[in-house]
Scaffold this motif. Structure first.
Motif, PDB file in Angstrom:
ATOM      1  N   ARG A 194      -6.894   0.551 -11.115  1.00 46.90           N
ATOM      2  CA  ARG A 194      -7.427   0.576 -12.640  1.00 46.90           C
ATOM      3  C   ARG A 194      -8.144   1.673 -12.750  1.00 46.90           C
ATOM      4  O   ARG A 194      -9.254   1.429 -13.977  1.00 46.90           O
ATOM      5  CB  ARG A 194      -8.513  -0.518 -13.332  1.00 46.90           C
ATOM      6  CG  ARG A 194      -6.994  -1.882 -13.597  1.00 46.90           C
ATOM      7  CD  ARG A 194      -7.848  -3.457 -13.662  1.00 46.90           C
ATOM      8  NE  ARG A 194      -8.895  -3.961 -12.497  1.00 46.90           N
ATOM      9  CZ  ARG A 194      -8.247  -4.291 -11.382  1.00 46.90           C
ATOM     10  NH1 ARG A 194      -7.099  -4.891 -11.759  1.00 46.90           N
ATOM     11  NH2 ARG A 194      -8.823  -5.408 -10.829  1.00 46.90           N
ATOM     12  N   ASP A 197      -3.647  -6.057  -3.244  1.00 41.57           N
ATOM     13  CA  ASP A 197      -4.448  -6.630  -4.361  1.00 41.57           C
ATOM     14  C   ASP A 197      -5.452  -7.510  -4.561  1.00 41.57           C
ATOM     15  O   ASP A 197      -5.011  -8.335  -5.691  1.00 41.57           O
ATOM     16  CB  ASP A 197      -2.635  -7.941  -4.057  1.00 41.57           C
ATOM     17  CG  ASP A 197      -1.877  -7.723  -3.967  1.00 41.57           C
ATOM     18  OD1 ASP A 197      -1.185  -6.237  -5.068  1.00 41.57           O
ATOM     19  OD2 ASP A 197      -0.722  -7.589  -3.266  1.00 41.57           O
ATOM     20  N   ALA A 246      -8.387  -7.977  -6.069  1.00 42.16           N
ATOM     21  CA  ALA A 246      -9.412  -7.464  -7.400  1.00 42.16           C
ATOM     22  C   ALA A 246     -10.519  -6.986  -7.009  1.00 42.16           C
ATOM     23  O   ALA A 246     -10.966  -6.072  -7.794  1.00 42.16           O
ATOM     24  CB  ALA A 246      -9.474  -8.308  -8.060  1.00 42.16           C
ATOM     25  N   ASP A 261     -10.394  -3.583  -5.806  1.00 36.00           N
ATOM     26  CA  ASP A 261      -9.997  -2.852  -6.130  1.00 36.00           C
ATOM     27  C   ASP A 261     -11.351  -2.398  -7.859  1.00 36.00           C
ATOM     28  O   ASP A 261     -11.601  -1.403  -7.650  1.00 36.00           O
ATOM     29  CB  ASP A 261      -9.248  -3.285  -7.650  1.00 36.00           C
ATOM     30  CG  ASP A 261      -7.305  -3.239  -7.094  1.00 36.00           C
ATOM     31  OD1 ASP A 261      -7.525  -2.708  -5.900  1.00 36.00           O
ATOM     32  OD2 ASP A 261      -6.749  -3.863  -7.474  1.00 36.00           O
ATOM     33  N   GLU A 262     -12.269  -3.192  -7.653  1.00 37.29           N
ATOM     34  CA  GLU A 262     -13.249  -3.166  -8.306  1.00 37.29           C
ATOM     35  C   GLU A 262     -13.981  -1.960  -7.922  1.00 37.29           C
ATOM     36  O   GLU A 262     -14.584  -0.918  -8.211  1.00 37.29           O
ATOM     37  CB  GLU A 262     -13.671  -4.670  -8.695  1.00 37.29           C
ATOM     38  CG  GLU A 262     -12.741  -4.873  -9.695  1.00 37.29           C
ATOM     39  CD  GLU A 262     -12.936  -4.274 -11.551  1.00 37.29           C
ATOM     40  OE1 GLU A 262     -13.149  -3.882 -11.710  1.00 37.29           O
ATOM     41  OE2 GLU A 262     -12.011  -4.966 -12.162  1.00 37.29           O
TER      42      GLU A 262
END
Length: 579
Positions: free
Chosen positions: A14, A48, A50, A53-54
């Motif tokens: 993201r 995957d 999260a 990803d953050e």
């Protein structure tokens, strides 16, 4: 421009990052020597999770804001992602630094490894950074318990250090700690701090021999004395089984009394038990001062490599430049492997012929032709300083000829070709025996000459194809000139045969010319690969002259010369041949 990290499997992180300046740096050609990928996120980091990803998003936001994320900080905060973060930061450092560090941060300072100035590292308080190299960072430090200043070295990649880097760093400390010599910087202490290995050593307040080289302010006397003292230190290390492998002016410090001190044993190896940090042909060292055997990636690096480097250091002090220079590492290594250094007297007329002989004996391409030990080099420099006769031999015509014949620039590349060369020689000889028999029995030229030649061509092609793992084309820089030489030979020979056929001349007339062409091929081979090929070229010259007078027997003599020449090459490049 904003860029989303989009892996090929469809998942998207993201994070949005501005990378316009980075693309500009690629467009204008900077850092063109390294592979490029906009954000260099390894596939193993795409998960995957999260939370991870953050975490990546936070790192990229800090980069975009002009901050320099500390790997140590993130490894401490997120130990569950230690492997992924280590791979990520190492990936950034390799692919994008300094491009990513400079351009993503805009006008801010480029990202560099964290400085630990002010930190307490074991019993030492780091005062200031005084040197930074490819593997380590050296700090001036205060040993608080003894109130003395020392030098403390930490591994530059810190918590991101690979096992190989850690092993090499620890080996430097262990090697130097075993050596107690007045011209080797002593090690005081080895310890661990925040998971990082460090060691302390004597603080040398002064410059390095590299400063002498750059400024050209040392006299010839000073240069000789400095190299003599370091040669004594290197001899001491060799007697204890340690080869330095990275001798260069920058690794020789000069203390306040003018005494040269050898340091940086980061590439040292123990040569008595055969242990080494690399066994895979990895090139280690500094190209300008690297011996040919190191430049070739050989794992058989012994004391003679240090003797070569000592000669290179002396050369630099005498001339103001290393023996081999170039605009790139590849260019320098190519010169180390294939070129003789320019004699020092051509760059500095104050260098005496005796001192030039000493220097050039160290720089011989063949390790066996250098000084046998560093102590012998030191003794010869002593004799030079005292005005006595030196032991370094004159480079006379016969010695130069012997060196030329022994020289083999690509020995390791062509080693193991022995069986293929034997079969090729046998194929050529049998084909010419068949030609000779058919000619003597009165067969036509087409039947007598071209039928055996066709079988010979098929046999040679099959042998080359088999022993080169299913390919006929040149696959390396070493092979291409050889392919060109012998393709030229075949084209010329085929053209001559066609001319004789068209003119109705007997094919037996081609053999003096064919021998001449083969002579040219082997002489060219002597310049590119093994010097002994010059003698094989001479063999074909003699055969060309003899062939004029022996008629049909020239067929057999030509085939025999080929079999002999390839047998000699096969012996040279046999599997168990000593290097």
């Amino acid at each position: 421009m904003a860029y989303a990290i989009e892996p090929s499997d469809g998942r998207t992180l993201r994070t949005q990052v501005s990378i316009d300046p980075l693309w500009q740096s690629v467009d204008n050609g900077s850092h063109a020597d390294r592979p490029f990928s906009p954000l260099h996120v390894p596939r193993t980091l795409l998960s995957d999770d999260a939370e991870f990803d953050e975490l990546l998003g936070e790192i990229f936001e800090r980069i975009e804001a002009g901050s320099a994320p500390s790997p140590e900080e993130y490894l401490q905060r997120y130990p569950q992602f230690a492997d992924e973060l280590t791979e990520f930061f190492r990936n950034q450092a390799w692919f994008a630094a300094p491009a990513l560090a400079e351009t993503l941060a805009g006008d801010s300072e480029p990202m560099v490894a964290a400085s630990f100035v002010g930190c307490e590292v074991g019993p030492y308080r780091l005062i200031e950074e005084i040197a930074r190299g490819g593997m380590g960072v050296v700090y001036r430090a205060l040993q608080t318990e003894l109130n003395r200043e020392v030098a403390v070295k930490l591994i530059s990649s810190g918590a991101m250090a690979s096992p190989e880097e850690l092993r090499r760093f620890r080996q430097e400390a262990e090697a130097a700690a075993q050596l107690h010599h007045p011209n080797i910087v002593p090690i005081y202490d080895v310890g661990s701090w925040r998971g990082q290995t460090y060691f302390s050593m004597t603080l040398i307040e002064g410059e390095s021999l590299q400063d002498w080289v750059a400024s050209r302010r040392c006299t010839i006397q000073q240069a000789v004395v400095a190299v003599r003292e370091i040669a004594r230190a290197v001899s001491y290390a060799h007697r204890r089984g340690i080869v330095h492998r990275d001798l260069k002016p920058a690794n020789i410090l000069v203390d306040g009394e003018g005494k040269p001190m050898l340091t940086d044993f980061g590439l040292a190896k123990w040569h008595r038990d055969g242990s080494a940090l690399t066994q895979t042909g990895q090139i280690l060292g500094t190209p300008n001062y690297m011996s040919p055997e190191q430049a070739s990636g050989s794992t058989k690096i012994g004391p003679s490599a240090d003797i070569y480097a000592l000669g290179a250091v002396l050369y630099s002090l005498l001339t103001g430049q290393p023996p081999h220079c170039g605009e790139s590492t590849v260019e320098i290594l190519t010169k180390v492997l294939g070129c003789e250094p320019v004699p020092p007297r051509e760059l500095n007329r104050e260098v005496s012929s005796d001192l030039q002989r000493i220097c050039m004996e160290c720089l011989n391409h063949d390790p066996k032709e250098r000084y046998a030990t560093a102590a012998e080099l030191a003794d010869d420099l002593d004799r030079y300083l005292n005005g006595d006769s030196i032991s370094a031999g004159h480079s006379g015509m016969f010695l130069e000829l012997a060196r030329t014949l022994r020289r083999d620039q690509h020995y390791e590349h062509f080693r193991n070709w022995g069986k293929a060369l034997v079969l090729m020689g046998l194929s050529i000889f049998l084909a010419h025996v068949a030609i000779f028999v058919l000619v003597r029995r009165g067969h036509s030229d087409w039947a007598a000459y071209w039928t055996p030649r066709c079988y010979m061509a098929v046999a040679l092609t099959a042998v080359i194809y088999y022993y080169r793992s299913g390919t006929l084309r040149a696959r390396s820089v070493a092979e291409r000139p050889i392919w060109s030489i012998w393709m030229g030979y075949l084209v010329a020979l085929g053209t001559m045969n066609a001319i004789l056929t068209l003119r109705g001349t007997s094919q037996v007339e081609v053999f003096p010319f064919a021998s001449t062409l083969a002579a040219f091929g082997f002489v060219a081979l002597g310049g590119h690969v093994w010097g002994g090929s010059y003698l094989l070229g001479g063999l074909f010259v003699v055969n060309a002259l003899v062939s004029v007078f022996i008629g049909q027997w020239a067929i057999l003599s030509f085939g025999a010369c080929w079999q002999l020449a390839l047998a000699v090459l096969a012996y040279r490049y046999r599997k168990d041949a000593p290097s």
